[in-house]
Design an enzyme around this catalytic site. Structure first.
Site, mmCIF file in Angstrom:
data_model
loop_
_atom_site.group_PDB
_atom_site.id
_atom_site.type_symbol
_atom_site.label_atom_id
_atom_site.label_comp_id
_atom_site.label_asym_id
_atom_site.label_seq_id
_atom_site.Cartn_x
_atom_site.Cartn_y
_atom_site.Cartn_z
ATOM 1 N N ILE A 44 0.819 -1.209 0.000
ATOM 2 C CA ILE A 44 0.000 0.000 0.000
ATOM 3 C C ILE A 44 0.856 1.263 0.000
ATOM 4 C CG2 ILE A 44 -0.116 0.155 2.538
ATOM 5 C CD1 ILE A 44 -3.119 0.855 2.174
ATOM 6 N N LYS A 45 2.102 1.153 0.458
ATOM 7 C CA LYS A 45 2.963 2.326 0.557
ATOM 8 C C LYS A 45 3.446 2.831 -0.807
ATOM 9 C CE LYS A 45 2.582 2.756 4.971
ATOM 10 N NZ LYS A 45 3.664 2.894 5.915
#
Length: 305
Positions: A44-45
């Site tokens: 997700i980063k």
């Protein structure tokens, strides 16, 4: 889909649907999990890295000669390194020694320099070292995800709208892990604006402090805090759910064996908390959670042993 830069592949991740046929939950209830492990950098980063770099360039904080410095457990570093490649920027990441070897190798593969800090100093030690480096290196930029309002903004403008567009406004609860707090705060803020009745459940491992416990080591990576993230201050959080290493890893293995989902232990913890939540709710409830990253970066940690 044809792309010319890997950052074009970030976002628009699929959603996995779990029902009572898969795991025990009230009749006609559903758990949806956003598969952020399928971003190109595996987490997700990637969203955060892209947003921090492009926003920093727009604001004039980043030039072609800037060095990006960041304290990270690994995933933010990978996301920043991918985004930095588009601008040919140098990256330096400060990582506590305890975090997975695979993530450190991936950051190096993307051209980053890794500087270690002692495990016992935790992420606070990495933050302090990053600030020292930023003062010593000319034309450097320290996004500092733990304090930067662009962190929750990245998810407010991307992940929140995607969830609403794909699932509609009949969501009962949003359940997600808390590390820097940006993912949770940004997504939760957007969903709460659109669905005022939605319940907000933050997930932490044992050894994190959000439920009043004392900080100590835990095997689940990517979530858990030694201080309360400032992004949570104004959020009407319903409750925090504390998940043990054993339960988090048990569900991580189940998600692989039963569903073919190769996700990290923070995803196992998020799923455990989502199950707890849906089992508290009446029939026909809908819970959405997030699977933040992929399993292959934790193999040296014995994630499936």
């Amino acid at each position: 889909m044809i792309i010319t830069t890997v950052t074009d592949a970030i976002g628009s991740t699929p959603i996995f649907k779990f029902t009572e046929k898969d795991y025990p939950m009230p009749k006609d209830s559903v758990i949806y999990a956003k598969l952020e492990n399928l971003n190109p950098g595996g987490s997700i980063k990637d969203r955060l890295g892209k947003y921090l770099i492009t926003t920093g360039v727009k604001k004039g904080k980043i030039t072609k000669n800037t060095t990006i410095i960041e304290p990270t457990a690994g995933n933010t570093g990978i996301g920043l390194a991918i985004a930095a490649l588009s601008y040919q920027l140098k990256t330096i990441f400060v990582v506590p020694e305890k975090f997975s070897l695979e993530k450190q190798q991936l950051m190096k593969a993307l051209g980053a320099t890794i500087i270690h800090t002692p495990s016992e100093l935790g992420i606070l030690g990495a933050i302090e070292k990053s600030k020292e480096l930023a003062q010593a290196i000319p034309d450097s930029y320290l996004p500092l995800q733990f304090e930067n309002p662009d962190n929750p903004a990245a998810y407010y403008h991307t992940l929140g709208p995607e969830i609403l567009q794909e699932l509609g406004d009949q969501l009962t609860s949003f359940v997600a892990g808390i590390g820097s707090g940006g993912t949770f705060a940004g997504t939760a803020s957007y969903l709460k604006e659109q669905i005022p009745a939605i319940q907000l459940i933050g997930v932490e491992p044992e050894g994190s402090i959000l439920n009043g416990g004392k900080p100590h080591a835990h095997a689940i990576e990517g979530i858990g805090v030694e201080f309360t993230p400032p992004f949570l201050a104004t959020l009407p959080i319903t409750r925090f759910e504390t998940i043990s290493d054993k339960e988090g890893f048990d569900y991580t293995r189940q998600l692989a064996e039963k569903n073919g989902l190769l996700v990290g232990s923070s995803s196992g913890a998020a799923f455990a908390a989502a199950l707890h939540e849906v089992q508290r709710l009446p029939e026909k409830s809908t819970v959405v959670t997030i699977f933040p990253d992929t399993a292959d970066r934790y193999l040296s940690k014995g994630i499936y042993e």
